[in-house]
Enzyme design. Structure first.
Site, PDB file in Angstrom:
ATOM      1  N   ARG A 237      51.773 -26.931 -25.339  1.00 11.48           N
ATOM      2  CA  ARG A 237      50.860 -26.160 -26.200  1.00 11.48           C
ATOM      3  C   ARG A 237      51.621 -25.041 -26.931  1.00 11.48           C
ATOM      4  NH1 ARG A 237      47.114 -26.931 -21.818  1.00 11.48           N
ATOM      5  NH2 ARG A 237      47.703 -24.919 -20.941  1.00 11.48           N
TER       6      ARG A 237
ATOM      7  N   SER B  43      49.109 -34.952 -11.205  1.00 11.10           N
ATOM      8  CA  SER B  43      47.965 -34.077 -11.477  1.00 11.10           C
ATOM      9  C   SER B  43      46.699 -34.500 -10.736  1.00 11.10           C
ATOM     10  CB  SER B  43      47.692 -34.056 -12.996  1.00 11.10           C
ATOM     11  OG  SER B  43      46.874 -32.955 -13.320  1.00 11.10           O
TER      12      SER B  43
ATOM     13  N   CYS C 150      42.941 -30.824  -3.498  1.00 11.06           N
ATOM     14  CA  CYS C 150      41.896 -30.082  -2.781  1.00 11.06           C
ATOM     15  C   CYS C 150      40.668 -30.942  -2.527  1.00 11.06           C
ATOM     16  CB  CYS C 150      41.519 -28.827  -3.565  1.00 11.06           C
ATOM     17  SG  CYS C 150      42.979 -27.894  -4.057  1.00 11.06           S
TER      18      CYS C 150
ATOM     19  N   ILE D 185      66.725 -21.787 -14.336  1.00 13.01           N
ATOM     20  CA  ILE D 185      65.862 -22.564 -13.421  1.00 13.01           C
ATOM     21  C   ILE D 185      64.683 -21.697 -12.970  1.00 13.01           C
ATOM     22  CG2 ILE D 185      65.760 -23.889 -11.280  1.00 13.01           C
ATOM     23  CD1 ILE D 185      68.756 -24.390 -11.519  1.00 13.01           C
TER      24      ILE D 185
ATOM     25  N   ALA E   9      60.926 -21.624 -10.752  1.00 13.84           N
ATOM     26  CA  ALA E   9      60.258 -22.327  -9.643  1.00 13.84           C
ATOM     27  C   ALA E   9      58.862 -21.745  -9.468  1.00 13.84           C
ATOM     28  CB  ALA E   9      61.061 -22.193  -8.356  1.00 13.84           C
TER      29      ALA E   9
ATOM     30  N   GLY F   7      54.694 -22.439  -7.434  1.00 19.98           N
ATOM     31  CA  GLY F   7      53.846 -23.157  -6.484  1.00 19.98           C
ATOM     32  C   GLY F   7      54.150 -22.873  -5.024  1.00 19.98           C
TER      33      GLY F   7
HETATM   34  P1  FAD Z   1      51.995 -29.925  -5.140  1.00 20.56           P
HETATM   35  O1  FAD Z   1      50.700 -29.873  -5.806  1.00 20.56           O
HETATM   36  O2  FAD Z   1      52.035 -30.366  -3.724  1.00 20.56           O
HETATM   37  O3  FAD Z   1      52.943 -30.833  -5.987  1.00 20.56           O
HETATM   38  C1  FAD Z   1      54.266 -31.023  -5.634  1.00 20.56           C
HETATM   39  C2  FAD Z   1      54.678 -32.434  -6.048  1.00 20.56           C
HETATM   40  O4  FAD Z   1      56.065 -32.437  -6.145  1.00 20.56           O
HETATM   41  C3  FAD Z   1      54.331 -33.467  -5.011  1.00 20.56           C
HETATM   42  O5  FAD Z   1      53.480 -34.445  -5.547  1.00 20.56           O
HETATM   43  C4  FAD Z   1      55.652 -34.062  -4.611  1.00 20.56           C
HETATM   44  O6  FAD Z   1      55.609 -35.458  -4.420  1.00 20.56           O
HETATM   45  C5  FAD Z   1      56.540 -33.724  -5.765  1.00 20.56           C
HETATM   46  N1  FAD Z   1      57.957 -33.586  -5.408  1.00 20.56           N
HETATM   47  C6  FAD Z   1      58.468 -32.842  -4.386  1.00 20.56           C
HETATM   48  N2  FAD Z   1      59.815 -32.915  -4.415  1.00 20.56           N
HETATM   49  C7  FAD Z   1      60.154 -33.716  -5.472  1.00 20.56           C
HETATM   50  C8  FAD Z   1      61.378 -34.162  -5.997  1.00 20.56           C
HETATM   51  N3  FAD Z   1      62.547 -33.799  -5.472  1.00 20.56           N
HETATM   52  N4  FAD Z   1      61.341 -34.977  -7.069  1.00 20.56           N
HETATM   53  C9  FAD Z   1      60.160 -35.343  -7.637  1.00 20.56           C
HETATM   54  N5  FAD Z   1      58.984 -34.946  -7.176  1.00 20.56           N
HETATM   55  C10 FAD Z   1      58.971 -34.145  -6.101  1.00 20.56           C
HETATM   56  N6  FAD Z   1      44.532 -24.951  -2.308  1.00 20.56           N
HETATM   57  C11 FAD Z   1      43.495 -24.188  -2.695  1.00 20.56           C
HETATM   58  O7  FAD Z   1      43.703 -23.137  -3.303  1.00 20.56           O
HETATM   59  N7  FAD Z   1      42.211 -24.560  -2.416  1.00 20.56           N
HETATM   60  C12 FAD Z   1      41.921 -25.699  -1.745  1.00 20.56           C
HETATM   61  O8  FAD Z   1      40.751 -26.013  -1.516  1.00 20.56           O
HETATM   62  C13 FAD Z   1      42.990 -26.518  -1.321  1.00 20.56           C
HETATM   63  N8  FAD Z   1      42.750 -27.646  -0.638  1.00 20.56           N
HETATM   64  C14 FAD Z   1      43.806 -28.451  -0.302  1.00 20.56           C
HETATM   65  C15 FAD Z   1      43.538 -29.629   0.389  1.00 20.56           C
HETATM   66  C16 FAD Z   1      44.593 -30.451   0.741  1.00 20.56           C
HETATM   67  C17 FAD Z   1      44.298 -31.708   1.514  1.00 20.56           C
HETATM   68  C18 FAD Z   1      45.912 -30.091   0.408  1.00 20.56           C
HETATM   69  C19 FAD Z   1      47.064 -30.989   0.799  1.00 20.56           C
HETATM   70  C20 FAD Z   1      46.188 -28.917  -0.252  1.00 20.56           C
HETATM   71  C21 FAD Z   1      45.139 -28.088  -0.611  1.00 20.56           C
HETATM   72  N9  FAD Z   1      45.359 -26.891  -1.279  1.00 20.56           N
HETATM   73  C22 FAD Z   1      44.307 -26.095  -1.644  1.00 20.56           C
HETATM   74  C23 FAD Z   1      46.728 -26.433  -1.598  1.00 20.56           C
HETATM   75  C24 FAD Z   1      47.092 -26.811  -3.026  1.00 20.56           C
HETATM   76  O9  FAD Z   1      46.888 -28.160  -3.216  1.00 20.56           O
HETATM   77  C25 FAD Z   1      48.530 -26.430  -3.265  1.00 20.56           C
HETATM   78  O10 FAD Z   1      48.655 -25.046  -3.113  1.00 20.56           O
HETATM   79  C26 FAD Z   1      49.008 -26.818  -4.643  1.00 20.56           C
HETATM   80  O11 FAD Z   1      48.838 -28.173  -4.864  1.00 20.56           O
HETATM   81  C27 FAD Z   1      50.490 -26.454  -4.772  1.00 20.56           C
HETATM   82  O12 FAD Z   1      50.973 -26.916  -5.989  1.00 20.56           O
HETATM   83  P2  FAD Z   1      52.501 -27.301  -6.155  1.00 20.56           P
HETATM   84  O13 FAD Z   1      52.683 -27.737  -7.550  1.00 20.56           O
HETATM   85  O14 FAD Z   1      53.347 -26.233  -5.632  1.00 20.56           O
HETATM   86  O15 FAD Z   1      52.714 -28.519  -5.157  1.00 20.56           O
END
Ligand code: FAD
Length: 816
Positions: free
Chosen positions: A21, A38, A42, A276, A278, A280
């Site tokens: 965007r 995506s 949750c 770099i 980072a 999440g």
């Molecule tokens: P993620 O969303 O986990 O994404 C990381 C992705 O990176 C993964 O898909 C993984 O496969 C990929 N990856 C990792 N390493 C590599 C690599 N080397 N190469 C390529 N890909 C890679 N939070 C809330 O605030 N409210 C909620 O109700 C809630 N409920 C949840 C319920 C569940 C069952 C779970 C599992 C989590 C929940 N969370 C909730 C937490 C929330 O989902 C996370 O805080 C959020 O998704 C974090 O985002 P992220 O991008 O850091 O990691």
């Protein structure tokens, strides 16, 4: 500019969309190790429980749709295995072909998330699972559908553990949560978690707190989960003990990580390498409230950080100002929300804080459907700065927690909560919103109009008469449960009883939720008393320290032990009367119920809905006392609905004569040792038979109840003389005959000991333990100049009316 993104879910996908965007010309490649991008992490537990029925709802975007909208090259099933910072490139492994290749970058965003911790205690098995992504979800759902497991153990009582418990229960499994701590949901304080424990249990989930899983073994028929104390069998085990950052590639590339593996970033989400970024779950954040470094894995911050990283890459200075841990959880039909820090953290950091507990209705209590919520707010004592809030209830919890979260973000003081003008109409809120109410209490505390004590202070309060322990609830509420040592003077009668209270003593007040206690404390403090109000009242005290009662739908009247008749309202043509008492505080619901019962015909069913948790424990006792039939209770969305059938009291008395009116009433007029012993032996025997026993001590009988030690109290000359002349306590009593200057009394005591008969003091204690009511006659006390503080603990004050009322309910009155 060429930008690579590692991770295609919350943080990664948000960053990709924002980058596009902001920069239509950038080359953006997003690598995702799994097969989905995506997706709605949750929402995963709710698909398992069939609350979300459509598989597609979890995966809103596909690589194709994302590319169509944002022109991002999405590469699923491709894992970034290493980063070459010198060369500004990454090595990517195609997980389907095994092939590895390099991709260069100008900027790199890491959003690899956090993986579930899998302690080495569990066997590798199809039955032992974790939940993080779509394949995990399908695995669990598929296992349930194809193997039909009947029981599941969930290790960990955090957010995911509890969501899984609810959803596995929905899927028809017997569920046990095993939690190492003494509470679930660590961001809550123990006192706020207690209601949640009760609710989890009420919904049929077995909750094992302070219990550790030490080993898990599998055999042909299932799993044996070994615990610190015992073992349980289960068909399925879900590990939900927490997550750890997936920061391996960052660490291997020499990026700075903290001791927990969290990638260290600055406020622009930049790592120790300026190209770099980072975001999440994998990054270390600054706690917005404390300013300390922390790790708080939540979707909201991950999304915001993704956007901020993209902003900074595109030259727009955006700062992440910290995470405050705002989180919300559905626990069956209960809602639990938190923001900011809890008391455990405040203590650990040595903050000088105070706390308020309020209990407010979700909307105007006169409008149907109001449910109560418990609100705990933590604030800095000096400045009033809000440190955190925890809210447990049903409807409206989310918006109140969000308002307080916003107040924290905006740096408002707890005082400001009084001024927030929040939307109000009866179906939505009250003119004094629960947030305003919390503010009012805190303002009173900050300005010294209210001094409070807490549930954890109660047991250490002296019971020796040196302070006044006062319960200002109604007699009925008091009788349905009270804190040991507290005497009852209902708020509305307090002004008439002021002269019974000694100005020189501190007064500790309780009521049901803290509100009437506050009014009483204002009455007393304006008359010079030093008063403390129990924050959260008996409700909170009992929630934390009371027993967890399982909901009972009983077909047996607890008093008569007779089975309830099964006739329905249709069969008997009896009326069904519905009362909505939601939002009313105790004794409101019981008062409404009494009025309805008075109006009803015999056999009518009264169905009363209430949100006051005290009602649940009151109602059975109420039915017992009044002879009406308790038909059972149901709980839904914070509302208890009880059914009561109006009895024909005459018929009831005939049928259950042995039970109703079987109380024993003793009027102990004598202060002689032998008569006192005889009275207590009979009283204990009656109590042992399950009878309600009341002992009314008047005139000389009062001496039996006196404390042996001298209690310093201001008395007028006559009263002081009188009390000095009378025996002080049971050990000083004389025999009615052959006392022989005290020799006779000593002889009787030694013979009783020889013959293994309890001493009078033991008999008194036994009577108290057996629930025998000890009532001191207020008129005699007045005449003889005896004050409550001079009497042993557990004695109530009562008048002739109370004695007569008990006599009417009894089938025996004995004047001794
Ligand atoms: P993620 O969303 O986990 O994404 C990381 C992705 O990176 C993964 O898909 C993984 O496969 C990929 N990856 C990792 N390493 C590599 C690599 N080397 N190469 C390529 N890909 C890679 N939070 C809330 O605030 N409210 C909620 O109700 C809630 N409920 C949840 C319920 C569940 C069952 C779970 C599992 C989590 C929940 N969370 C909730 C937490 C929330 O989902 C996370 O805080 C959020 O998704 C974090 O985002 P992220 O991008 O850091 O990691």
């Amino acid at each position: 500019m060429k930008i690579l993104i590692v991770g295609g879910v919350a943080g990664g996908a948000t960053a990709a969309a924002r980058l596009r965007r902001l920069d239509e010309n950038a080359e953006i490649i997003m690598f995702e190790r799994g097969g989905y991008i995506s997706f709605a992490n949750c929402g995963l537990p709710y698909y398992i429980g069939d609350e979300i029925k459509d598989k597609g709802a979890l995966t809103l975007q596909t690589p194709g749709s994302f590319n169509a909208r944002f022109r991002v090259d999405v590469r699923i099933n491709q894992e970034v295995v290493s980063i070459d910072r010198e060369m500004k490139s990454v090595v990517v492994k195609n997980l389907q072909t095994g092939e590895e290749y390099k991709e260069s970058y100008d900027k790199l965003i890491l959003s690899p998330g956090a993986e579930p911790v899998m302690p080495g205690i569990a066997v590798k098995s199809d039955r032992v699972l974790t939940l993080r992504n779509i394949p995990d979800t399908y695995k669990i759902k598929n296992y349930i559908e194809t193997k039909g497991p009947r029981s599941a153990v969930i290790v960990g009582g955090g957010y995911i553990g509890i969501e899984m418990a609810e959803n596995l229960k929905r899927a028809g499994l017997e569920v046990t949560i095993v939690e190492m701590l003494d509470q679930v949901i660590a961001p809550l304080d123990y006192d706020m978690a207690c209601d949640v424990h009760r609710h989890i249990i009420q919904n049929g989930v077995k909750l094992m707190l302070s219990e550790t899983v030490t080993n898990v073994k599998e055999d042909d028929s299932g799993l044996t989960v070994m615990l610190g104390g015992g073992e349980i069998r289960a068909d399925l085990l879900i590990m939900a003990v927490g997550v750890r950052p997936e920061s391996g590639i960052a660490k291997n590339a020499g990026l700075k990580v903290n001791e927990r593996g969290g990638i260290v970033v600055d406020e622009y989400m930049r790592t120790s390498d300026e190209d770099i970024f980072a975001v999440g779950d994998a990054v270390e954040i600054v706690d917005f409230v404390t300013g300390q470094k922390n790790m708080i894995p939540l979707a909201g911050p991950a999304n915001k950080q993704g956007r901020i990283a993209a902003d900074n890459i595109c030259g727009r200075k955006s700062r992440f100002k910290g995470t405050q841990g705002s989180a919300i959880l559905k626990v069956f039909d209960m809602t639990v929300a938190t923001t900011g820090i809890n008391e455990k953290t405040a203590k650990k950091l040595g903050l000088v804080y105070d706390k308020s507990f309020t209990y407010s209705a979700s909307h105007a209590s006169y409008y149907p459907g109001a449910v109560n919520m418990s609100v705990k707010v933590l604030f800095e004592q000096e400045s009033g700065r809000i440190l955190g809030a925890q809210i447990v209830g049903a409807d409206g919890v989310d918006k109140r927690c969000d308002v307080i979260a916003t107040a924290i973000r905006a740096g408002l003081s707890a005082r400001d909560l009084t001024e927030l003008e929040l939307c109000y109409a009866p179906p939505y809120s009250s003119a004094k919103d629960p947030v305003n109410m919390a503010g009012f209490v805190i303002e009173n505390l900050l300005e010294g109009r209210l001094k409070q004590f807490h549930w954890h202070d109660v047991d250490s309060l002296p019971r020796d008469g040196s302070v006044i322990l006062l319960d200002v609830r109604t007699k009925m509420e008091y009788e349905n449960g009270h804190i040991d040592g507290f005497i009852d003077i209902p708020l509305d009668a307090l002004r008439e009883h002021l002269d019974e209270l000694d100005h020189n003593k501190k007064v500790y007040i309780t009521c049901q939720i803290g509100l009437r206690g506050y009014v009483a404390s204002r009455i007393l403090s304006q008359r010079g008393f030093d008063v403390f109000n129990l924050s959260g009242g008996y409700r909170l005290y009992n929630s934390v320290l009371g027993k967890i009662a399982q909901p009972e739908i009983t077909g047996i009247n607890p008093e008569t032990q007779l089975p309830e008749s099964k006739e329905s309202t249709e069969e008997t043509n009896m009326q069904s009367i519905k009362i909505d008492a939601c939002g009313l505080q105790c004794p409101g619901p019981i008062v409404r119920l009494s009025a309805a019962i008075r109006e009803a015909e015999v056999g009518d069913i009264i169905e009363i809905s209430t949100t006051d948790p005290a009602f649940a424990s009151d109602i059975e006792g109420y039915c017992r006392r009044t002879g009406n039939v308790f038909l059972g209770m149901e709980y839904e969305k914070g509302v208890n609905t009880a059914k009561i059938r109006k009895s024909d009291t005459d018929d009831f008395q005939n049928k259950c004569g042995a039970a109703l009116g079987s109380g024993k009433n003793f009027i102990v007029f004598s202060g002689d040792l032998d008569k006192a012993i005889a009275s207590f032996i009979m009283a204990n025997a009656a109590a042992a038979l399950g009878r309600e026993v009341s002992m009314f001590f008047t005139f000389w009988g009062l001496n039996i109840l006196r404390k042996p030690e001298k209690v310093k109290i201001k008395k007028d000359f006559m009263s002081a003389m009188f009390s000095a002349m009378m025996p002080r306590g049971s050990k000083k009593l004389k025999l009615s005959k052959m006392n022989m200057g005290g020799m006779g009394a000593k002889m009787i005591r030694s013979i009783m000991k020889e013959k293994n008969v309890d001493s009078l003091e033991d008999l008194i204690n036994l009577a108290k333990q057996s629930g025998v009511e000890l009532v001191a006659c207020s008129m005699s006390m007045d005449v003889m100049g005896i004050k409550l503080e001079e009497l042993i603990d557990g004695v109530k004050i009562g008048g002739a009316a109370a004695m007569l009322a008990h006599a009417e309910e009894s089938d025996m009155s004995l004047f001794i």
